[in-house]
Every structure is written in C-alpha cells, then in structure tokens.
Motif scaffolding. Structure first.
Motif, short mmCIF file in Angstrom:
data_model
loop_
_atom_site.label_atom_id
_atom_site.label_comp_id
_atom_site.label_asym_id
_atom_site.label_seq_id
_atom_site.Cartn_x
_atom_site.Cartn_y
_atom_site.Cartn_z
N PHE A 52 -16.53 48.15 -36.63
CA PHE A 52 -15.10 48.01 -36.37
C PHE A 52 -14.42 49.36 -36.59
O PHE A 52 -14.52 49.96 -37.66
N VAL A 53 -13.73 49.82 -35.55
CA VAL A 53 -13.20 51.17 -35.53
C VAL A 53 -11.70 51.14 -35.21
O VAL A 53 -11.26 50.45 -34.28
N HIS A 54 -10.93 51.88 -36.00
CA HIS A 54 -9.50 52.08 -35.71
C HIS A 54 -9.39 53.26 -34.76
O HIS A 54 -9.55 54.42 -35.18
N LEU B 91 -4.63 45.24 -37.81
CA LEU B 91 -5.57 44.31 -37.18
C LEU B 91 -7.01 44.70 -37.51
O LEU B 91 -7.83 43.86 -37.90
N ILE B 92 -7.33 45.98 -37.34
CA ILE B 92 -8.68 46.44 -37.65
C ILE B 92 -8.98 46.29 -39.13
O ILE B 92 -10.13 46.04 -39.53
N GLU B 93 -7.97 46.39 -39.99
CA GLU B 93 -8.17 46.15 -41.42
C GLU B 93 -8.71 44.74 -41.66
O GLU B 93 -9.59 44.54 -42.50
N ILE B 94 -8.18 43.76 -40.92
CA ILE B 94 -8.67 42.38 -41.05
C ILE B 94 -10.15 42.31 -40.67
O ILE B 94 -10.98 41.75 -41.40
N TRP B 95 -10.49 42.87 -39.51
CA TRP B 95 -11.87 42.77 -39.02
C TRP B 95 -12.85 43.52 -39.91
O TRP B 95 -13.96 43.03 -40.16
N PRO C 166 -12.72 47.67 -26.72
CA PRO C 166 -11.75 48.59 -27.31
C PRO C 166 -10.31 48.06 -27.41
O PRO C 166 -9.45 48.78 -27.91
N PHE C 167 -10.06 46.85 -26.93
CA PHE C 167 -8.76 46.19 -27.14
C PHE C 167 -9.10 44.88 -27.86
O PHE C 167 -9.00 43.80 -27.28
N LEU C 168 -9.47 44.95 -29.12
CA LEU C 168 -10.13 43.83 -29.78
C LEU C 168 -9.26 42.60 -29.92
O LEU C 168 -9.70 41.48 -29.65
N GLY C 169 -8.01 42.78 -30.36
CA GLY C 169 -7.13 41.62 -30.52
C GLY C 169 -7.76 40.53 -31.36
O GLY C 169 -8.21 40.76 -32.48
N SER C 170 -7.85 39.32 -30.81
CA SER C 170 -8.39 38.17 -31.53
C SER C 170 -9.90 38.18 -31.64
O SER C 170 -10.47 37.37 -32.37
N GLY C 171 -10.58 39.06 -30.91
CA GLY C 171 -12.03 39.14 -30.98
C GLY C 171 -12.76 37.97 -30.36
O GLY C 171 -13.94 37.75 -30.64
#
Length: 279
Positions: free
Chosen positions: A163-165, A61-65, A36-41
């Motif tokens: 992937f969830v915002h 960030l979530i838009e990218i993923w 839940p703190f995805l960051g760089s994944g």
C-alpha cells in the motif's frame, strides 16, 4: 482464502457489486496487479492477487489500508472505540464529534468511522479548505463485532498488496511489461465536492496510460459511460487508438444523485460505466 463479505469502507463509486464483471475483462495471467485509485479497494479484494501495488493520493485513506495490512486488530480497535461513543451521546452526535476530530487533523482512524456512517458513502470535501461536510446517514452502523469479522476477511484477501501513498502517475510508472493496471479515477462528470475530483486531469491520465501501454502494461480504465438510464452519453476526449476495446458495465442508480435529491428512488437515474481496455 475467505469469501469476500460486504464493504470494508462505504465509498461513493464503490465497484464491489461489479468487481467480478470488471475482473472478467482482466488478463488471467500477469506479473503485478496495480490499482492506483484504490478508494474502497473492492476490485483488489475481489481479485486477491498474489502480487499487487495498491495506491492512492489521499493520505488518510492509505493510512487505513496500511494499518489493516500491518495490524488488523488496531483497525478493529479504531472502529470499536468510536462506535462506543454512540451509546453515550447518540449516533448523530457521535458522528459529528468524530467529524470535528477529523477536520481538525485528517487521519485514517476517524475517516474509517465516518465512511461507515456518512450518507451513502459520499465522502465530500469543501474545495477551499478540504473540510469534510457529509452529514450522518440514516442507516444503523455496523456493530464492532461484525466490523471485526469483516476487517479480518479483507486483511486476508489483501495481504499480498503493498500500500503506497502516491499520485497515480508515479504508481503507474512502476508497472512493467506483463503487469496489469486497473484504474478507477474520479469521473469527469462528477461534482467537484467529491473526494479527489477537484484537481484530477483526465488528459494527464491518458498520457500516463499511453506510456504504460508502450511498455507492455495492460490497462483497464473505468470512466463515465451513460446517465439518465442511457439517454445521456458522457462525451470524453478519449485519444484515438489508445484503447482496443470499450465495454459497458451497468452500475445501477446513482448514489450521488440520490444524495443530492434527498433519497428519492431515482428510477430515471440508472448509470452505466465505460470500461476501456488497451488490449
């Protein structure tokens, strides 16, 4: 499954170099993997789970993923289009143009390019208005062809993730008995200029972890450990009995301190992280 290659996003606190060690402490069998703190994944991509919910409160960030998952070639185009401006106006000028575009309307396409070129992956914002202020780094940017290859690898390794915002509490509350959560929140000792650190509450996180543990969710939590090459231990209000084990992961020199001290080698600034386990 293609082998993991390099970072997709340059990001402060990136766990890619230590992901394998962190994963060695995770359960080998589980239902759904939550991050839940995805960051760089980095841990997500290294683990490449068959079922995952990956989330972050930071919308761009979530838009990218999400776009990487849904249309990888579009993400490749985002980077290539912005990289093309470097040949026309120079690296720093191109970076500043994209940064101005991002600050006028935060979005994943601009953030992707900025994360690849900013100094040390230190994505920082002014607390007052969220303005991204990190300068361009001294390194040469990745070519569009190399980025395209990397994006396709990362898309393949994260293809089973949703992937969830979302705020971390709503994400973790979805986890049930048999699931596993890896948490890499903003660190308590970090400067508030760093993305996500301004309003983060560690006591609130501990409350959410306690509820998850009661449901049978196994939680691994990365937090501040020691700085100054072990001479300074970070004191944290960790509730008694919440975690069953505490291990330390050596993460090398602090990139944040390198940024703050203008690129010095920082021999005395080695950092170790706590990894707290509820099982």
């Amino acid at each position: 499954m293609p082998p993991l290659k390099g970072q997709l996003l340059k990001w402060i606190g990136n766990k890619q170099k230590f992901a394998e060690e962190i994963i060695s402490y995770l359960p080998t069998t589980y239902g759904t993997y939550f991050e839940p703190f995805l960051g760089s994944g980095a841990v997500l991509a290294r683990l490449a789970p068959r079922h995952a919910v990956a989330s972050d409160v930071f919308g761009p960030l979530i838009e990218i993923w999400r776009q990487l998952h849904d249309d990888t070639e579009a993400v490749i185009g985002w980077y290539a289009d912005r990289h093309a401006t470097i040949s026309r106006m120079g690296k720093v000028e191109a970076y500043e143009k994209v940064k101005a575009s991002y600050n006028a309307g935060p979005n994943g396409a601009d953030l992707l390019f900025l994360s690849r070129l900013c100094y040390g992956g230190v994505v920082r914002f002014r607390k007052a208005d969220g303005y991204m202020s990190t300068p361009c780094g001294p390194h040469n940017p990745m070519s569009p062809a190399s980025f395209a290859e990397r994006a396709r690898i990362w898309a393949a390794r994260t293809r089973f993730a949703e992937f969830v915002h979302a705020d971390f509490e709503s994400a973790i509350d979805r986890a049930q008995d048999g699931d596993v959560c890896y948490l890499d929140p903003p660190y308590a000792d970090s400067q508030t200029i760093i993305y996500g650190a301004q309003s983060f509450s560690l006591p609130r996180l501990f409350d959410v972890v306690a509820r998850a543990k009661d449901r049978g969710v196994r939680v691994a939590l990365s937090l501040d450990g020691s700085k100054k090459s072990g001479d300074r231990k970070i004191a944290l209000p960790i509730p008694n009995g919440l975690f069953e084990r505490e291990v330390y992961v050596q993460v090398g020199r602090s990139m944040l301190r390198r940024f703050q001290m203008d690129g010095q080698t920082l021999e005395s600034e080695h950092v170790s992280d706590r990894l707290l386990l509820t099982y």
